[in-house]
Each structure stands twice: as structure tokens, then as C-alpha cells.
Write an enzyme that holds these catalytic residues in place. Structure first.
Site, PDB file in Angstrom:
ATOM      1  N   TRP A 235     -21.028  10.381 -19.913  1.00  0.00           N
ATOM      2  CA  TRP A 235     -21.814  10.225 -18.571  1.00  0.00           C
ATOM      3  C   TRP A 235     -23.062  11.070 -18.544  1.00  0.00           C
ATOM      4  O   TRP A 235     -23.426  11.879 -19.275  1.00  0.00           O
ATOM      5  CB  TRP A 235     -20.599  11.025 -17.511  1.00  0.00           C
ATOM      6  CG  TRP A 235     -19.268  10.570 -17.381  1.00  0.00           C
ATOM      7  CD1 TRP A 235     -18.173  11.193 -18.096  1.00  0.00           C
ATOM      8  CD2 TRP A 235     -18.729   9.210 -17.000  1.00  0.00           C
ATOM      9  NE1 TRP A 235     -17.182  10.192 -17.686  1.00  0.00           N
ATOM     10  CE2 TRP A 235     -17.386   9.460 -17.039  1.00  0.00           C
ATOM     11  CE3 TRP A 235     -19.465   8.390 -15.995  1.00  0.00           C
ATOM     12  CZ2 TRP A 235     -16.649   8.286 -16.613  1.00  0.00           C
ATOM     13  CZ3 TRP A 235     -18.711   7.221 -15.657  1.00  0.00           C
ATOM     14  CH2 TRP A 235     -17.419   7.409 -15.675  1.00  0.00           C
TER      15      TRP A 235
ATOM     16  N   GLU B 135       0.679  -1.372  -0.208  1.00  0.00           N
ATOM     17  CA  GLU B 135       0.079   0.091  -0.135  1.00  0.00           C
ATOM     18  C   GLU B 135       0.703   1.455   0.141  1.00  0.00           C
ATOM     19  O   GLU B 135       0.487   2.210  -0.787  1.00  0.00           O
ATOM     20  CB  GLU B 135      -0.863  -0.026   1.358  1.00  0.00           C
ATOM     21  CG  GLU B 135      -2.137  -1.099   1.263  1.00  0.00           C
ATOM     22  CD  GLU B 135      -2.532  -1.209  -0.090  1.00  0.00           C
ATOM     23  OE1 GLU B 135      -3.131  -0.285  -0.654  1.00  0.00           O
ATOM     24  OE2 GLU B 135      -2.879  -2.493  -0.582  1.00  0.00           O
TER      25      GLU B 135
ATOM     26  N   ASN C 286     -10.710   1.974   2.875  1.00  0.00           N
ATOM     27  CA  ASN C 286     -10.454   1.977   1.323  1.00  0.00           C
ATOM     28  C   ASN C 286     -11.422   1.017   0.451  1.00  0.00           C
ATOM     29  O   ASN C 286     -11.654   1.233  -0.408  1.00  0.00           O
ATOM     30  CB  ASN C 286      -9.141   1.252   1.334  1.00  0.00           C
ATOM     31  CG  ASN C 286      -8.534   0.914  -0.027  1.00  0.00           C
ATOM     32  OD1 ASN C 286      -8.378   2.149  -0.815  1.00  0.00           O
ATOM     33  ND2 ASN C 286      -8.439  -0.215  -0.558  1.00  0.00           N
TER      34      ASN C 286
ATOM     35  N   TRP D 275       1.970   1.625  -3.634  1.00  0.00           N
ATOM     36  CA  TRP D 275       0.981   2.447  -4.256  1.00  0.00           C
ATOM     37  C   TRP D 275       0.618   3.647  -4.266  1.00  0.00           C
ATOM     38  O   TRP D 275       0.520   4.456  -4.983  1.00  0.00           O
ATOM     39  CB  TRP D 275      -0.766   1.849  -3.883  1.00  0.00           C
ATOM     40  CG  TRP D 275      -1.160   0.531  -4.425  1.00  0.00           C
ATOM     41  CD1 TRP D 275      -1.143  -0.729  -3.751  1.00  0.00           C
ATOM     42  CD2 TRP D 275      -1.539   0.553  -5.702  1.00  0.00           C
ATOM     43  NE1 TRP D 275      -1.525  -1.475  -4.768  1.00  0.00           N
ATOM     44  CE2 TRP D 275      -2.117  -0.948  -5.928  1.00  0.00           C
ATOM     45  CE3 TRP D 275      -1.889   1.474  -6.685  1.00  0.00           C
ATOM     46  CZ2 TRP D 275      -2.413  -1.236  -7.050  1.00  0.00           C
ATOM     47  CZ3 TRP D 275      -2.254   0.702  -8.125  1.00  0.00           C
ATOM     48  CH2 TRP D 275      -2.714  -0.610  -8.212  1.00  0.00           C
TER      49      TRP D 275
ATOM     50  N   TRP E  97     -16.483  10.586 -12.864  1.00  0.00           N
ATOM     51  CA  TRP E  97     -15.549  10.234 -11.947  1.00  0.00           C
ATOM     52  C   TRP E  97     -14.881  11.450 -11.339  1.00  0.00           C
ATOM     53  O   TRP E  97     -14.608  11.684  -9.755  1.00  0.00           O
ATOM     54  CB  TRP E  97     -14.281   9.345 -12.080  1.00  0.00           C
ATOM     55  CG  TRP E  97     -13.487   9.837 -13.185  1.00  0.00           C
ATOM     56  CD1 TRP E  97     -13.470   9.432 -14.598  1.00  0.00           C
ATOM     57  CD2 TRP E  97     -12.347  10.733 -13.183  1.00  0.00           C
ATOM     58  NE1 TRP E  97     -12.538  10.175 -15.326  1.00  0.00           N
ATOM     59  CE2 TRP E  97     -11.792  10.909 -14.499  1.00  0.00           C
ATOM     60  CE3 TRP E  97     -11.875  11.255 -12.049  1.00  0.00           C
ATOM     61  CZ2 TRP E  97     -10.584  11.730 -14.675  1.00  0.00           C
ATOM     62  CZ3 TRP E  97     -10.293  12.119 -12.437  1.00  0.00           C
ATOM     63  CH2 TRP E  97      -9.992  12.190 -13.624  1.00  0.00           C
TER      64      TRP E  97
ATOM     65  N   TRP F 160      -9.694   7.239  -7.906  1.00  0.00           N
ATOM     66  CA  TRP F 160     -10.890   7.419  -8.972  1.00  0.00           C
ATOM     67  C   TRP F 160     -10.919   6.851 -10.285  1.00  0.00           C
ATOM     68  O   TRP F 160     -11.694   6.251 -10.673  1.00  0.00           O
ATOM     69  CB  TRP F 160     -11.413   8.961  -8.623  1.00  0.00           C
ATOM     70  CG  TRP F 160     -12.005   9.099  -7.349  1.00  0.00           C
ATOM     71  CD1 TRP F 160     -11.648   9.539  -6.382  1.00  0.00           C
ATOM     72  CD2 TRP F 160     -13.826   9.025  -7.477  1.00  0.00           C
ATOM     73  NE1 TRP F 160     -12.911   9.804  -5.574  1.00  0.00           N
ATOM     74  CE2 TRP F 160     -13.689   9.492  -6.135  1.00  0.00           C
ATOM     75  CE3 TRP F 160     -14.500   8.270  -8.330  1.00  0.00           C
ATOM     76  CZ2 TRP F 160     -15.297   9.172  -5.649  1.00  0.00           C
ATOM     77  CZ3 TRP F 160     -15.818   8.243  -7.766  1.00  0.00           C
ATOM     78  CH2 TRP F 160     -16.188   8.734  -6.442  1.00  0.00           C
TER      79      TRP F 160
END
Ligand SMILES: Cc1cc2nc3c(=O)[nH]c(=O)nc-3n(C[C@H](O)[C@H](O)[C@H](O)COP(=O)(O)OP(=O)(O)OC[C@H]3O[C@@H](n4cnc5c(N)ncnc54)[C@H](O)[C@@H]3O)c2cc1C
Length: 471
Positions: free
Chosen positions: A299, A268, A334, A271, A352, A375
Site C-alpha cells: 500500500w 442481508e 451500504n 451476510w 484497508w 472492508w
């Protein structure tokens, strides 16, 4: 040795393992530690009062830690380039040192500072915010990594520098004046959220507690929504109250024989670095899809659905619990972030970027690189994206990651009397059961705003239209 250096604190609100500060300390007889309250940041539409509150507490803690070493924080307010030019003139400092940022806004600001101070003093920036520098890990052909797993393999384990302890003493000239630390209200903000305590002291305590009590179980506990199975260190890493290298090595050294929890947690942290380097190398992701073709997605963007989502009133219990967790605590688990982001983009068919902005307006750990990365991952527009045809079913996710409904009941009191069996699908209760459990759907708790199966088909069509039209 140089007489005086200014250390400009920004997203590195700590003394421990602070690269620019430690270099200033090693180079100069006196260090002027400054923080500049910048109205250009406070006025941004995505600034969250929760983060401003956390920042102020962190500055208070920083000042205390500096004072205990014979120094203090000099607080000024204004445009950084003007404030620093003035401070250099006042102090005769030979240099302004700071740690680099990766955000486009910060890079532009720092360029203005360098131009303004040219000829007046040295402006020196340092790598500090990640496990490694964002441009230090490249593929064999010299391009940045855009896929996480090979990136991680390239980073670990050798490249992470060992952390260095805070300076024991810091000398700061007595005649440099600063303003008193403002209150949240002074800056025009207010928050009702229950936030974690800001600052390096709280960060160190939380890191130790997590390593002692949480890390071992991280692999199995991290996805359980109702539990404190993760470190909750994100706001501290966001503001630099904690060095990521300190976190990395503290965990590694505590579990030198390895453990599944350790490897999962380190991933993590990687990340976090991965998304920092994505923002650094591909700054257009701020506002645009990493895969540019997806900027053309059609969208639907229905404002009334967006409002239901923001308020936690979609009629999908796990989504509503998560959105209310964000509103009441400034933080979200998360797994819940993944669920609500998938729901917004693939069930409600909302861009998004709308969700990204709402998160930034509330998250105490709100961070452009990680938030944007998260996102775009959920919306399947980003790097290493989840294929667009994988769409989370919010009911199945709720049942899997909150099997007893404890998370839902914590944040959605309307459902508190509903038994486990129906907690994620209260609509399945008969009218009698709804009455018995004091939850009439459509009255006490909203009916689902959409039909998941139906919306899923629409989302697939929206993506596949684009994929077909734009190879
Ligand atoms: C849609 C979405 C938006 C997100 N927005 C943010 C954000 O604004 N700020 C933020 O810090 N994280 C963000 N994340 C990542 C992640 O949800 C949080 O970092 C994590 O929940 C923080 O809790 P923790 O500190 O207990 O994490 P832990 O599980 O203990 O992880 C340790 C640290 O690793 C980093 N980290 C963990 N997961 C990720 C990840 N997926 N991406 C990048 N870094 C990660 C964080 O700094 C975290 O503190 C987002 C994820 C998604 C899906």
C-alpha cells in the site's frame, strides 16, 4: 428453582427473545439484570462517541422496560470479572448468565470472568447474537463455510429458531444497588452527529415501519443512495436492541407468499451471520487479511490523501457525500460504503485497515465482524472476495446510484447549484459554467485528488505483483 441468577447484559440490550435472560427467568425466582460500564472498552482507539451515545440511550430504554416489569437495570462500572465477583458475593447468586459474543476481545474477557468466578457460582453462556450459532453451520467435511452463497443455502430456511416473547414480570431483589446512568459527558465523550434513537422500543417501531412500508420495495430501492430504501436497523442489531430472529420471522410472516424484497433482505441478515462466523472461526482477520498472502500488499498509504478521504474532500462528489454522511449522521448507506472502501483501497492505494478503523471511530452500527468483512470484501483481501481487477469507477457509481445527484447535494452543499449533468463530474464544467453555478473547482470544491484511470492501473499492478510472486 434457583433463588437468584445474575443476567449480564452486553450486546443484547433487549427483553424480547433474549436467550440468556429468558433462561434465567425460567430458572430463578429472582433475576439481577446488570450492565457493566467497562473502561477497557471506552478507552479503545476504535471506540466511537456515536456508539457510546446510542448505548446510553439503549440502556435508558432497557431500564424503563425492566421497570415496567417490576425489575430495574443495575449499573456498575469497573472490570467485569471484579464487578461480577462482588455482585455474586452481595447477592448470593447461583449463576451468572450471558449471551456469547464472537469478538476476540470479548471472548478473552469472558474467559477471565469464568476463571474468576470458578468455585463461586455457575457461569453459563448462550447462543443469541445471530440467526444461527456461528459454529452450527458447517460444510460436509466439517469445515466452516468461507463462501457466502453455499453458506446461505445451508442456513435457510429451516434452521432459524422462532423468537420468544419478553418475560411479563421479573423479580429483582430490592437491596442490590447500582450507579445512576452516566451521561455522555460523564464518560468523556461528545458527539455532534444526528443519531437514531437508541433502544429496544425504537428498534421494534423501526422494524414494524420497515415491514409495513419498506420491505416490499427493498429489491429496487436498496441501492438508491438518496432514498431510505433500507431498514436502518443496523445499530439496533449491533447492540442487540433487536433480535435477528425476531427480524427474520417478522419479515417472513408478513410476506408469507414471498416477495423479491423479502428474499433480498433476508440475504442481508445472513451476510451478518456469515461475517460473525468468519470472525469466530478465523479470528486473525482482526488486523490481518483473510487471504494471508495479501498481508504483503505494498500500500502507498499517503497520509494527506487519507485526510482528504476522511474529511470528504477528495473531489469525487459521491465519495465526498458518503464520507460526510458518515461524519454528520454516524451512518452510511451500504452502496456508499462499498464505493468509498473501493476508492480508499484501489484509487488512493491506502491499506484497508486505515479505513476500517475510521469507520469504527464513527459508525453508530460499527461492528468488528461486519465492518471487517465489508472492508476485506472491498479490498479483495477477504472471503469470497471481489476479484481485485474489478474496481469501482466512482463517477460511474455516482451516476448509476444517484442519477439526479440528490444524495450529493444533500451532503456537499458546495455543489448544490450544479445541474444533474455535471453533478458527478463538476470538473467538466467550463470556467463560465463553474462561475454561473457558484462552484469554482479548486476554490469552492476540490479538484479530484487522483486520476481514476491512472490509479486503477497502479492498483492492478500492486495486486498482480503479489499474485505473480505468491501463488
Ligand atoms: C466497508 C463496509 C463496512 C461495513 N461496516 C459495517 C458495520 O460496521 N456494521 C454493520 O452492521 N454493517 C456494516 N456493513 C454492512 C452494511 O453496509 C450495513 O449493515 C448496512 O448498510 C446497514 O443498513 P441497514 O440496516 O439499512 O441495512 P439493510 O439493508 O436493511 O439490512 C438489514 C441488516 O442486515 C445486516 N447487513 C446488511 N448488509 C450487510 C453486510 N454486507 N454485511 C453484514 N451485515 C449486513 C445489517 O445488520 C442490517 O441492519 C459494512 C459494509 C461495508 C461495505
Amino acid at each position: 428453582m434457583t433463588k437468584r441468577i445474575i443476567h449480564w447484559f452486553r450486546r443484547d440490550l433487549r427483553l424480547d427473545d433474549n436467550t440468556a435472560l429468558l433462561t434465567a427467568y425460567a430458572t430463578a425466582e429472582e433475576v439481577v439484570p446488570v450492565f457493566i460500564v467497562d473502561d477497557a472498552i471506552l478507552r479503545r482507539p476504535d471506540t466511537a462517541s456515536n456508539r457510546v451515545a446510542f448505548l446510553l440511550e439503549s440502556l435508558h430504554d432497557l431500564d424503563g422496560n425492566l421497570r415496567s416489569r417490576g425489575s430495574r437495570l443495575v449499573l456498575r462500572r469497573g472490570q467485569p470479572e471484579e464487578v461480577l465477583a462482588q455482585l455474586v458475593a452481595e447477592t448470593g447468586a447461583a449463576g451468572v448468565y450471558f449471551n456469547r459474543d464472537v469478538e476476540p476481545f470479548a471472548l478473552a474477557r469472558d474467559a477471565r470472568v469464568a476463571t474468576r468466578l470458578e468455585g463461586q457460582c455457575a457461569v453459563v453462556s448462550f447462543e443469541d447474537g445471530g440467526l444461527t450459532a456461528p459454529d452450527s453451520v458447517k460444510t460436509k467435511t466439517g469445515t466452516p463455510y468461507t463462501v457466502f452463497t453455499p453458506y446461505k443455502k445451508a442456513v435457510l430456511p429451516q434452521s432459524v429458531a422462532h423468537p420468544r416473547p419478553a418475560p411479563t414480570q421479573l423479580r429483582t431483589p430490592a437491596d442490590v444497588l447500582g450507579e445512576p446512568l452516566p451521561t455522555l459527558a460523564d464518560l468523556g465523550f461528545a458527539t455532534a452527529a444526528t443519531l437514531p434513537p437508541g433502544g429496544e422500543t425504537a428498534a421494534q417501531a423501526r422494524l414494524s415501519d420497515f415491514i409495513r412500508n419498506g420491505l416490499e420495495h427493498y429489491a429496487s430501492a436498496r441501492d438508491r443512495l438518496a432514498e431510505e430504501g433500507t431498514s436502518r436497523l443496523s445499530p439496533y442489531l449491533r447492540f442487540g436492541c433487536l433480535s435477528p430472529r425476531r427480524a427474520y420471522w417478522a419479515a417472513r410472516e408478513a410476506f408469507s407468499n414471498g416477495s423479491p424484497g423479502l428474499e433480498g433482505w433476508i440475504s442481508e441478515l445472513v451476510w451478518r451471520d456469515f461475517y460473525r462466523q468468519i470472525l469466530f472461526h478465523f479470528p486473525y482477520v482482526e488486523g490481518g487479511a483473510f487471504k494471508r498472502a495479501y498481508d504483503e500488499l505494498a500500500w502507498e498509504n499517503r497520509p494527506e490523501w487519507f485526510e482528504c478521504w476522511c474529511e470528504g474532500k477528495t473531489g469525487f462528489p459521491v465519495v465526498d457525500a458518503a464520507m460526510r454522511q458518515l461524519l454528520t449522521t454516524g451512518w452510511m448507506h451500504n452502496r456508499a460504503r462499498m464505493i468509498v472502501a473501493s476508492f480508499l483501497t484501489k484509487d488512493l492505494l491506502i491499506d484497508w485497515r486505515w479505513g476500517e478503523r475510521h469507520f469504527m471511530q464513527h459508525l453508530v452500527d460499527g461492528d468488528l465482524a461486519a465492518n471487517n468483512g465489508g472492508w476485506q470484501w472491498a479490498a479483495s483481501t477477504g472471503t469470497d472476495a471481489q476479484p481485485y481487477f474489478r474496481i469501482f469507477n466512482p463517477i460511474a457509481q455516482g451516476k448509476k446510484f444517484d442519477p439526479t445527484g440528490a444524495y450529493v447535494r444533500r451532503y456537499v452543499p458546495e455543489l448544490s447549484a450544479v445541474p444533474d449533468r455535471w453533478i458527478h463530474e463538476p470538473l467538466l464544467m467550463s470556467t463560465d459554467l463553474q462561475r454561473a453555478f457558484r462552484c469554482i473547482i479548486g476554490v469552492d470544491y476540490p479538484s479530484p485528488v487522483v486520476d481514476h484511470g491512472h490509479q486503477r492501473i497502479k492498483a492492478l499492478a500492486m495486486f498482480s505483483r503479489l499474485t505473480t510472486n505468491q501463488p
